[in-house]
Design a protein around this motif. Sequence first.
Motif, PDB file in Angstrom:
ATOM      1  N   LYS A  37     -58.716  64.369  -7.607  1.00 15.56           N
ATOM      2  CA  LYS A  37     -59.571  65.223  -6.781  1.00 15.56           C
ATOM      3  C   LYS A  37     -60.750  65.744  -7.593  1.00 15.56           C
ATOM      4  N   THR A  38     -60.474  66.142  -8.833  1.00 13.92           N
ATOM      5  CA  THR A  38     -61.530  66.666  -9.691  1.00 13.92           C
ATOM      6  C   THR A  38     -62.516  65.566 -10.081  1.00 13.92           C
ATOM      7  N   TYR A  39     -61.992  64.372 -10.345  1.00  9.05           N
ATOM      8  CA  TYR A  39     -62.863  63.237 -10.646  1.00  9.05           C
ATOM      9  C   TYR A  39     -63.767  62.930  -9.453  1.00  9.05           C
ATOM     10  N   HIS A  40     -63.233  63.087  -8.257  1.00  9.01           N
ATOM     11  CA  HIS A  40     -64.049  62.871  -7.061  1.00  9.01           C
ATOM     12  C   HIS A  40     -65.155  63.924  -6.967  1.00  9.01           C
ATOM     13  N   ILE A  41     -64.840  65.164  -7.338  1.00 12.70           N
ATOM     14  CA  ILE A  41     -65.866  66.214  -7.360  1.00 12.70           C
ATOM     15  C   ILE A  41     -66.965  65.849  -8.354  1.00 12.70           C
ATOM     16  N   PHE A  42     -66.565  65.332  -9.525  1.00  7.59           N
ATOM     17  CA  PHE A  42     -67.570  64.887 -10.489  1.00  7.59           C
ATOM     18  C   PHE A  42     -68.458  63.798  -9.891  1.00  7.59           C
ATOM     19  N   GLN A  43     -67.858  62.838  -9.211  1.00  7.60           N
ATOM     20  CA  GLN A  43     -68.632  61.740  -8.621  1.00  7.60           C
ATOM     21  C   GLN A  43     -69.622  62.259  -7.579  1.00  7.60           C
ATOM     22  N   LYS A  44     -69.206  63.245  -6.816  1.00  9.48           N
ATOM     23  CA  LYS A  44     -70.124  63.858  -5.851  1.00  9.48           C
ATOM     24  C   LYS A  44     -71.269  64.561  -6.577  1.00  9.48           C
ATOM     25  N   ALA A  45     -70.932  65.272  -7.662  1.00  8.86           N
ATOM     26  CA  ALA A  45     -71.970  65.952  -8.441  1.00  8.86           C
ATOM     27  C   ALA A  45     -72.922  64.930  -9.047  1.00  8.86           C
ATOM     28  N   GLU A  46     -72.387  63.824  -9.521  1.00  9.84           N
ATOM     29  CA  GLU A  46     -73.203  62.768 -10.105  1.00  9.84           C
ATOM     30  C   GLU A  46     -74.128  62.149  -9.066  1.00  9.84           C
ATOM     31  N   HIS A  47     -73.614  61.966  -7.856  1.00  9.38           N
ATOM     32  CA  HIS A  47     -74.426  61.398  -6.773  1.00  9.38           C
ATOM     33  C   HIS A  47     -75.557  62.352  -6.385  1.00  9.38           C
ATOM     34  N   ALA A  48     -75.259  63.648  -6.400  1.00  8.61           N
ATOM     35  CA  ALA A  48     -76.251  64.637  -5.987  1.00  8.61           C
ATOM     36  C   ALA A  48     -77.283  64.915  -7.070  1.00  8.61           C
ATOM     37  N   ALA A  49     -76.855  64.943  -8.344  1.00  3.57           N
ATOM     38  CA  ALA A  49     -77.744  65.372  -9.429  1.00  3.57           C
ATOM     39  C   ALA A  49     -78.227  64.229 -10.305  1.00  3.57           C
ATOM     40  N   GLY A  50     -77.722  63.021 -10.081  1.00  3.64           N
ATOM     41  CA  GLY A  50     -78.097  61.905 -10.932  1.00  3.64           C
ATOM     42  C   GLY A  50     -77.163  61.776 -12.118  1.00  3.64           C
ATOM     43  N   SER A  51     -77.327  60.695 -12.878  1.00  3.03           N
ATOM     44  CA  SER A  51     -76.426  60.413 -13.990  1.00  3.03           C
ATOM     45  C   SER A  51     -77.200  60.235 -15.287  1.00  3.03           C
ATOM     46  N   ASN A  57     -70.326  56.332 -31.579  1.00  4.13           N
ATOM     47  CA  ASN A  57     -69.295  55.630 -32.332  1.00  4.13           C
ATOM     48  C   ASN A  57     -68.541  56.658 -33.165  1.00  4.13           C
ATOM     49  N   ILE A  58     -67.300  56.921 -32.793  1.00  2.12           N
ATOM     50  CA  ILE A  58     -66.479  57.911 -33.477  1.00  2.12           C
ATOM     51  C   ILE A  58     -65.301  57.197 -34.119  1.00  2.12           C
ATOM     52  N   CYS A  59     -65.328  57.102 -35.440  1.00  2.00           N
ATOM     53  CA  CYS A  59     -64.273  56.426 -36.202  1.00  2.00           C
ATOM     54  C   CYS A  59     -64.048  55.013 -35.693  1.00  2.00           C
ATOM     55  N   GLY A  60     -65.112  54.320 -35.371  1.00  2.00           N
ATOM     56  CA  GLY A  60     -65.002  52.941 -34.916  1.00  2.00           C
ATOM     57  C   GLY A  60     -64.675  52.791 -33.447  1.00  2.00           C
ATOM     58  N   LYS A  61     -64.536  53.896 -32.718  1.00  2.25           N
ATOM     59  CA  LYS A  61     -64.241  53.866 -31.296  1.00  2.25           C
ATOM     60  C   LYS A  61     -65.496  54.202 -30.500  1.00  2.25           C
ATOM     61  N   SER A  62     -65.769  53.411 -29.481  1.00  2.00           N
ATOM     62  CA  SER A  62     -66.930  53.653 -28.635  1.00  2.00           C
ATOM     63  C   SER A  62     -66.576  54.698 -27.577  1.00  2.00           C
ATOM     64  N   VAL A  63     -67.335  55.787 -27.546  1.00  2.00           N
ATOM     65  CA  VAL A  63     -67.091  56.884 -26.618  1.00  2.00           C
ATOM     66  C   VAL A  63     -68.352  57.109 -25.783  1.00  2.00           C
ATOM     67  N   LYS A  64     -68.188  57.064 -24.476  1.00  2.24           N
ATOM     68  CA  LYS A  64     -69.319  57.279 -23.573  1.00  2.24           C
ATOM     69  C   LYS A  64     -69.229  58.663 -22.939  1.00  2.24           C
ATOM     70  N   LEU A  65     -70.318  59.408 -23.010  1.00  3.98           N
ATOM     71  CA  LEU A  65     -70.432  60.677 -22.306  1.00  3.98           C
ATOM     72  C   LEU A  65     -71.233  60.427 -21.038  1.00  3.98           C
ATOM     73  N   ARG A  66     -70.664  60.776 -19.921  1.00  3.01           N
ATOM     74  CA  ARG A  66     -71.264  60.526 -18.607  1.00  3.01           C
ATOM     75  C   ARG A  66     -71.531  61.873 -17.945  1.00  3.01           C
ATOM     76  N   PHE A  67     -72.796  62.264 -17.907  1.00  3.53           N
ATOM     77  CA  PHE A  67     -73.186  63.573 -17.380  1.00  3.53           C
ATOM     78  C   PHE A  67     -73.589  63.469 -15.916  1.00  3.53           C
ATOM     79  N   ALA A  68     -73.155  64.423 -15.119  1.00  4.59           N
ATOM     80  CA  ALA A  68     -73.702  64.597 -13.782  1.00  4.59           C
ATOM     81  C   ALA A  68     -74.903  65.516 -13.919  1.00  4.59           C
ATOM     82  N   GLY A  69     -76.109  64.948 -13.746  1.00  2.00           N
ATOM     83  CA  GLY A  69     -77.309  65.716 -14.011  1.00  2.00           C
ATOM     84  C   GLY A  69     -77.519  65.872 -15.508  1.00  2.00           C
ATOM     85  N   THR A  70     -78.435  66.740 -15.872  1.00  3.59           N
ATOM     86  CA  THR A  70     -78.750  66.939 -17.285  1.00  3.59           C
ATOM     87  C   THR A  70     -78.470  68.365 -17.750  1.00  3.59           C
TER      88      THR A  70
END
Length: 382
Positions: A37-51, A57-70
Amino acid sequence: MAKHKGRECLRMVTEPTKNPAPAFEEAHVNLTAFFEKTYHIFQKAEHAAGSEERTYNICGKSVKLRFAGTGLCPFITPALEHLSTQSDEMPSLTICIWDDVSTHTQMPPPPWLGLTVRGSEGHFKGFYTRRGDVRGFSDTRIYTSYNWDANALSVLDKQRGLALYWTYNAHRLPSYESSAPLRTIFHWWMNQFGFQFVHSGAIGYLQGGVLLAGKGGSGKSTTALTCLNSELLYVSDDYCLISIDPEPYVFCIYSSAKLNADNIQRVPHVLSAISNLDRIDSEKAVFFLYPFISKKIVQGFPIRAILLPGIAGETETKLRTAPPMEALKALALSTMSQLAGAGKESLQIMHRLVHLVPCYHLELGTDLTRIPDVIAGLLGKP
């Protein structure tokens, strides 16, 4: 439930209740449903405010930060920019980040609203620990933490490699959250790969360096920032990652530092890196060292010793041998009191570490210029 203002939505869960604790299976179902449910709220926020997306690269692991809006970008990314990468590989972890105010959305009430947790002796307990654990709502797959002071919720689904980070208002986020962003999520995620998040500074050479362990106010940050005015290199003043195998090693995760405002004049060489001059009357000064002194920041080095800083009051800085258990106490108490979910496995890693490398008291003298020489003398200049 009425529309919340500020922290009310999550804080209401600590009000007294007569309802018994749910069965574990029911709690897990509720938590899974809440995550979706919370992930769905994020998706709605992302749709409304943009992405907005950033990859690190953290210790050889690829980590993506996905912002709803800026809205939260300038509060989350500065401390991580030294690890920024343009890699197109599939991320190991994706963290979805948003706030209510800038995206004009609303966090739903948590599933534990109106419930209590019964202790082993039959007593009812509150849901939150001081370090942010939400009792009864974490298992081997899904982890949940709520930072009361920052009004920030962190949830990780380890199986999916997907995490959620929410706060009500980006502009009310404390500066310490910006200096070490997403640390609870990183702690949960990296632990499965043999990395342990620790509350410690780290300075040295590429060939080897030292950990600076101790509670807040012991002198870790002053020592680390003072050493930036020498040949010593910087990994951390406050939080870093360590591993034990194949040898003790420390990894840089944040290019930031914090210092009590009454001590900033002791480190004039980094004053221009302070980011919150307008608020140092009420909080610690926060330094973003990248790209200001990017050549001094390194990704990590082998751990050759653990130092326990303490103010001695004499002119000269001195080293004095410390028992491993004193080092464990200094390292573990501050680490485990700050990281939700830190338990037996974390303690075992730190216990192994203090028995693998020598430990010393670092008795800090009033002549700060001598501190780097003492540490360099211990390590031996490369």
